[in-house]
Each structure stands twice: as structure tokens, then as C-alpha cells.
Design a protein around this motif. Structure first.
Motif, mmCIF file in Angstrom:
data_model
loop_
_atom_site.group_PDB
_atom_site.id
_atom_site.type_symbol
_atom_site.label_atom_id
_atom_site.label_comp_id
_atom_site.label_asym_id
_atom_site.label_seq_id
_atom_site.Cartn_x
_atom_site.Cartn_y
_atom_site.Cartn_z
ATOM 1 N N LEU A 59 0.814 -1.224 0.000
ATOM 2 C CA LEU A 59 0.000 0.000 0.000
ATOM 3 C C LEU A 59 0.840 1.263 0.000
ATOM 4 C CD1 LEU A 59 -3.066 -0.894 2.262
ATOM 5 C CD2 LEU A 59 -3.023 -0.496 -0.202
ATOM 6 N N ALA A 60 2.073 1.180 0.512
ATOM 7 C CA ALA A 60 2.961 2.346 0.429
ATOM 8 C C ALA A 60 3.300 2.633 -1.033
ATOM 9 C CB ALA A 60 4.225 2.105 1.240
ATOM 10 N N ASP A 61 3.633 1.583 -1.776
ATOM 11 C CA ASP A 61 3.940 1.760 -3.197
ATOM 12 C C ASP A 61 2.698 2.178 -3.973
ATOM 13 O OD1 ASP A 61 6.559 1.119 -2.773
ATOM 14 O OD2 ASP A 61 6.488 -0.850 -3.729
ATOM 15 N N TYR A 62 1.560 1.555 -3.650
ATOM 16 C CA TYR A 62 0.322 1.901 -4.342
ATOM 17 C C TYR A 62 -0.046 3.365 -4.110
ATOM 18 C CZ TYR A 62 -4.695 2.323 -5.164
ATOM 19 O OH TYR A 62 -5.934 2.766 -5.586
ATOM 20 N N LEU A 63 0.008 3.809 -2.852
ATOM 21 C CA LEU A 63 -0.375 5.190 -2.544
ATOM 22 C C LEU A 63 0.579 6.187 -3.186
ATOM 23 C CD1 LEU A 63 -2.266 7.123 -1.113
ATOM 24 C CD2 LEU A 63 -0.866 6.911 0.941
ATOM 25 N N ALA A 64 1.856 5.846 -3.239
ATOM 26 C CA ALA A 64 2.832 6.750 -3.873
ATOM 27 C C ALA A 64 2.450 7.007 -5.328
ATOM 28 C CB ALA A 64 4.229 6.145 -3.779
ATOM 29 N N GLU A 65 2.024 5.957 -6.025
ATOM 30 C CA GLU A 65 1.600 6.138 -7.420
ATOM 31 C C GLU A 65 0.306 6.920 -7.527
ATOM 32 O OE1 GLU A 65 2.017 3.298 -10.446
ATOM 33 O OE2 GLU A 65 3.412 2.031 -9.326
ATOM 34 N N GLU A 66 -0.646 6.640 -6.618
ATOM 35 C CA GLU A 66 -1.909 7.380 -6.638
ATOM 36 C C GLU A 66 -1.680 8.871 -6.381
ATOM 37 O OE1 GLU A 66 -4.562 6.502 -7.808
ATOM 38 O OE2 GLU A 66 -5.346 4.579 -7.134
ATOM 39 N N LEU A 67 -0.776 9.194 -5.471
ATOM 40 C CA LEU A 67 -0.498 10.600 -5.161
ATOM 41 C C LEU A 67 0.191 11.300 -6.324
ATOM 42 C CD1 LEU A 67 0.631 10.219 -1.440
ATOM 43 C CD2 LEU A 67 -1.434 11.370 -2.263
ATOM 44 N N THR A 68 0.879 10.536 -7.148
ATOM 45 C CA THR A 68 1.509 11.108 -8.342
ATOM 46 C C THR A 68 0.481 11.322 -9.448
ATOM 47 O OG1 THR A 68 3.617 10.029 -7.844
ATOM 48 C CG2 THR A 68 3.267 10.730 -10.124
ATOM 49 N N LYS A 69 -0.388 10.334 -9.663
ATOM 50 C CA LYS A 69 -1.378 10.411 -10.730
ATOM 51 C C LYS A 69 -2.486 11.424 -10.426
ATOM 52 C CE LYS A 69 -0.810 5.535 -12.088
ATOM 53 N NZ LYS A 69 -0.262 5.748 -13.441
ATOM 54 N N LYS A 70 -2.933 11.457 -9.151
ATOM 55 C CA LYS A 70 -3.994 12.371 -8.699
ATOM 56 C C LYS A 70 -5.362 12.089 -9.324
ATOM 57 C CE LYS A 70 -1.371 15.086 -6.110
ATOM 58 N NZ LYS A 70 -1.512 15.137 -4.638
ATOM 59 N N ARG A 76 -7.459 9.489 -8.724
ATOM 60 C CA ARG A 76 -8.436 8.862 -7.826
ATOM 61 C C ARG A 76 -8.328 9.353 -6.384
ATOM 62 N NH1 ARG A 76 -6.965 5.373 -11.800
ATOM 63 N NH2 ARG A 76 -4.986 5.026 -10.723
ATOM 64 N N ILE A 77 -7.491 10.357 -6.132
ATOM 65 C CA ILE A 77 -7.397 10.950 -4.803
ATOM 66 C C ILE A 77 -8.607 11.858 -4.583
ATOM 67 C CG2 ILE A 77 -6.092 12.499 -3.291
ATOM 68 C CD1 ILE A 77 -4.689 9.862 -3.666
ATOM 69 N N VAL A 78 -9.276 11.668 -3.445
ATOM 70 C CA VAL A 78 -10.452 12.496 -3.125
ATOM 71 C C VAL A 78 -10.036 13.650 -2.217
ATOM 72 C CG1 VAL A 78 -12.762 12.523 -2.100
ATOM 73 C CG2 VAL A 78 -11.994 10.518 -3.384
ATOM 74 N N VAL A 79 -9.448 13.330 -1.081
ATOM 75 C CA VAL A 79 -8.912 14.341 -0.171
ATOM 76 C C VAL A 79 -7.637 13.779 0.460
ATOM 77 C CG1 VAL A 79 -11.113 15.465 0.400
ATOM 78 C CG2 VAL A 79 -10.327 13.531 1.758
ATOM 79 N N GLU A 80 -6.819 14.650 1.000
ATOM 80 C CA GLU A 80 -5.634 14.216 1.718
ATOM 81 C C GLU A 80 -5.225 15.288 2.727
ATOM 82 O OE1 GLU A 80 -1.717 14.446 -0.307
ATOM 83 O OE2 GLU A 80 -2.856 15.037 -2.107
ATOM 84 N N VAL A 92 -8.609 7.649 -1.190
ATOM 85 C CA VAL A 92 -8.551 7.325 -2.605
ATOM 86 C C VAL A 92 -9.721 6.427 -2.967
ATOM 87 C CG1 VAL A 92 -7.024 5.365 -2.129
ATOM 88 C CG2 VAL A 92 -7.074 6.338 -4.421
ATOM 89 N N VAL A 93 -10.273 6.619 -4.165
ATOM 90 C CA VAL A 93 -11.172 5.617 -4.728
ATOM 91 C C VAL A 93 -10.251 4.556 -5.318
ATOM 92 C CG1 VAL A 93 -12.910 5.093 -6.472
ATOM 93 C CG2 VAL A 93 -13.001 7.264 -5.251
ATOM 94 N N GLU A 140 -13.656 11.861 -9.138
ATOM 95 C CA GLU A 140 -13.839 13.247 -9.577
ATOM 96 C C GLU A 140 -15.087 13.861 -8.948
ATOM 97 O OE1 GLU A 140 -14.770 15.751 -13.703
ATOM 98 O OE2 GLU A 140 -14.368 13.602 -13.785
ATOM 99 N N ILE A 141 -16.183 13.090 -8.929
ATOM 100 C CA ILE A 141 -17.432 13.590 -8.354
ATOM 101 C C ILE A 141 -17.269 13.875 -6.874
ATOM 102 C CG2 ILE A 141 -19.807 12.924 -7.771
ATOM 103 C CD1 ILE A 141 -19.818 11.343 -10.458
ATOM 104 N N LEU A 142 -16.661 12.937 -6.142
ATOM 105 C CA LEU A 142 -16.442 13.134 -4.704
ATOM 106 C C LEU A 142 -15.485 14.286 -4.432
ATOM 107 C CD1 LEU A 142 -16.128 9.420 -3.495
ATOM 108 C CD2 LEU A 142 -17.987 11.003 -2.945
ATOM 109 N N ARG A 143 -14.431 14.365 -5.215
ATOM 110 C CA ARG A 143 -13.418 15.399 -5.015
ATOM 111 C C ARG A 143 -14.007 16.799 -5.153
ATOM 112 N NH1 ARG A 143 -9.811 13.060 -7.925
ATOM 113 N NH2 ARG A 143 -10.434 13.990 -9.912
#
Length: 350
Positions: free
Chosen positions: A200-211, A213-217, A224-225, A335-338
Motif C-alpha cells: 500500500l505504500a507503493d500503491y499510494l505513492a503512485e496514486e499521489l503522483t497520478k492524482k 483517484r485521490i479524493v482528499v488528503e 482514494v477511490v 472526480e465527483i467526490l473530489r
């Protein structure tokens, strides 16, 4: 040949936590709906209900009177699914008829004495007390020699089978790893042993780069969705620091976790301007005394609503016979949630 569009074309996505696939059919979200509709209730609840078996000072069905609590109230479930009694049984003589006794403890946690509040309407300071109580219960229950897993969860809303609107959650602590946790355990361990890092550390790092599916942080957590989400507006809270259990949170992380809980649940309520139903639960390392460096703290939210406050997602037919399926892409739901406001809809006129 058409160019693939993840918001238009059917495809399957892999869930590395469970090792399962989900079918995504985004074009189906355009179909007209003439099926079941749930009653959307925005009935104002009283701050205290004399008939509620969870309100402070009231008598529960077993004749026990609740404490006159002013913030958090924890008690053993009056109708537990698990019992503490140790029993003996004969060994299974056939691999086709396996059975083993299961011991455990079920608890109920009232988040507030206010009958009319839910998590998105509570103050962050009150939510910090909820998180601290989760920590205490994880430690207390997990320290028992016959408890190897502590599942903290909440069912919110009658559509999720919740029989009482009073803000509360549950804890089921048991001697075995439940099936979904056992699957997650195996996949987290496999990844950690191969890569020396948290999945999940590796997964989240990629999600934070792509942006995408990130809703809030905030500084310590991200919502993330998941790329492999099944439910229409499913989300997952993941800690930015790799740790395995809620008890390993610092004071700053505890506050940040309470804040992120409020932010995502406010967005849920704002989506259809209703008290948004969901099942949520924390996934963290087992309490079997082993280090479990592979585990990474996270929390799932599984909300059933699909199109409005009255239309929910059904898990039937194909989902029950084949594999999970969803009708809106994770990117679109993120996107809708964000884009939803973080001020609760009930406070708009205040």
C-alpha cells in the motif's frame, strides 16, 4: 479499432489486496432505472430518544441500564455473534466437511450521547475520542491469548442493515483471521517478501503522483477511490506513513485521521444531500504477537448508493455467480467526490 476509454469501455481491474478481479462496465450507468428505490429519509431525529436502547441512561432489551455517558460508551453486545466459551470437538474426518469452533468477543461503541448525530456532523475533537477508543479496544481485546484478529467497523443506515440510527459502531474480535483478512494477509506478505516494501505504500505513492483517484488528503492520510473499487463511491483511507495498527499512530496522526474521517463522510452526505449509508471498517495487522511488517493501516468505506439517495447498487446475479461488477469508473466517482464541498449540506443555511 476504437481507442480504449476507461470511462466508456468495459474492462476488468485487479485487486492486489485480495487477488480478485472486478468487471467495470461504465457505459451501463447511462441505462434508465425503473427498479427498486429505497426510501430516502431525512427525518430530523431528536437529540435524545427515550425509546432508543443506545441513548444514555436508557434500559436495553436485556434489562441493563446504559451509563449516563457524555462522550463514548462501550459495552459487550447483548446479542453477540461470537462467544468466549472454549468448547471441544472431534477432529474432522473428511476434508469435505471441515468444522472448527470459533471463540470471540463482540462489542458496541456509541460514538456520542447525541441520538441525532453521525460522524460527519460530529466535531473533530469528538472524533479524536472515537479513534482513541478504537485504540484502547484494539489493545485490550488483542492482548487476550485467544484473540488473533480485531475487526473495527460501522454499518450506517437502514439500507446497510443498521437497526438503530444512534451513532455507533461495532468490534468483533476472534481467534481466526476472517476470510477477506486472510486473503489480504497473504497478498501483503507476498508483496513485502518480494519487494521489501509495503504494497500500500507503493500503491499510494503512485496514486499521489497520478492524482486521478485521490479524493482528499492531509499531511498523514489520503482518501482514494481504489483502482479496483467495486462499490459506486467506494473509498479507502491509507496512512502515508507505513505502520500496521491504529495503536502506532502518533498524536498528530490521530488528529489527522479524525479530520480525514470527517472530511470524507461530509462529502458522502453532500453527494445526494442525505445521511449517506455505508459499511466501513479498519484493516490492520493481526493480534497474534507476530511483527507483521507487511501490514499497512487502511480503512475501507463501502457505500451502496449509485444514482441518488433512493437508488442503490445491488450485488446480485453476475456479482453473486461470477465476480464483482461496477457501473461507473473509479476515476469518475473520484472526480465527483473530489468536487463536492466539505461543508455539510445541513449547514448551508446556517
Amino acid at each position: 479499432m476504437q481507442q480504449f476509454d476507461n470511462n466508456e469501455h468495459p474492462h476488468r481491474r485487479y485487486n492486489p489486496l485480495t487477488g480478485e478481479w472486478v468487471l467495470v462496465s461504465p457505459h451501463r450507468s447511462k441505462r434508465p432505472w425503473q427498479g427498486q428505490k429505497e426510501a430516502a429519509s431525512n427525518t430530523a431525529l431528536p437529540a435524545y430518544d427515550p425509546e432508543c436502547y443506545l441513548c444514555a441512561g436508557n434500559i436495553r432489551s436485556n434489562g441493563v441500564r446504559n451509563d449516563e455517558y457524555t462522550d463514548i460508551f462501550v459495552f459487550n453486545n447483548d446479542f453477540p455473534s461470537l462467544l468466549t466459551d472454549e468448547v471441544s470437538t472431534q477432529e474432522n474426518s473428511s476434508s469435505l466437511f471441515q468444522l472448527k469452533p470459533e471463540r470471540g468477543i463482540n462489542k458496541v461503541i456509541c460514538f456520542s450521547p447525541r441520538h441525532d448525530l453521525t460522524i460527519p456532523e460530529m466535531e473533530i475533537s469528538a472524533l479524536v475520542k472515537v479513534v482513541e477508543t478504537w485504540k484502547e479496544q484494539y489493545t485490550e481485546l488483542g492482548s487476550k491469548d485467544f484473540i488473533n484478529h480485531v475487526q473495527i467497523f460501522e454499518n450506517k443506515g437502514s439500507v446497510m442493515g443498521c437497526s438503530n440510527p444512534h451513532p455507533h459502531g461495532q468490534i468483533w474480535a476472534q481467534s481466526s483471521l476472517p476470510t477477506l483478512v486472510e486473503k489480504t494477509q497473504a497478498n501483503l506478505l507476498d508483496y513485502y517478501e518480494k519487494n521489501g516494501k509495503s504494497l500500500l505504500a507503493d500503491y499510494l505513492a503512485e496514486e499521489l503522483t497520478k492524482k486521478e483517484r485521490i479524493v482528499v488528503e492531509n499531511e498523514h492520510f489520503a482518501v482514494v477511490v481504489p483502482f479496483w473499487a467495486t462499490w459506486p463511491y467506494e473509498t479507502m483511507i491509507i496512512s502515508k506513513r507505513h505502520f500496521g495498527a491504529i495503536t502506532e499512530m502518533t498524536a498528530e496522526e490521530t488528529l489527522a485521521f479524525a479530520e480525514i474521517l470527517k472530511r470524507i463522510t461530509v462529502k458522502y452526505d453532500n453527494l445526494f444531500e442525505t445521511s449517506f449509508p455505508y459499511s466501513s471498517g479498519i484493516h490492520q495487522k493481526p493480534t497474534d504477537g507476530k511483527p507483521h511488517h507487511e501490514w499497512h493501516f487502511h480503512m475501507h468505506f463501502y457505500p451502496p448508493l449509485l444514482r441518488s439517495a433512493s437508488v442503490k447498487k445491488f450485488m446480485v446475479g453476475y456479482e453473486m455467480m461470477a465476480e464483482a461488477q461496477r457501473d461507473i469508473s473509479p476515476e469518475k466517482s473520484a472526480e465527483i467526490l473530489r468536487n463536492l464541498p466539505e461543508i455539510h449540506y445541513k449547514q448551508k443555511t446556517i
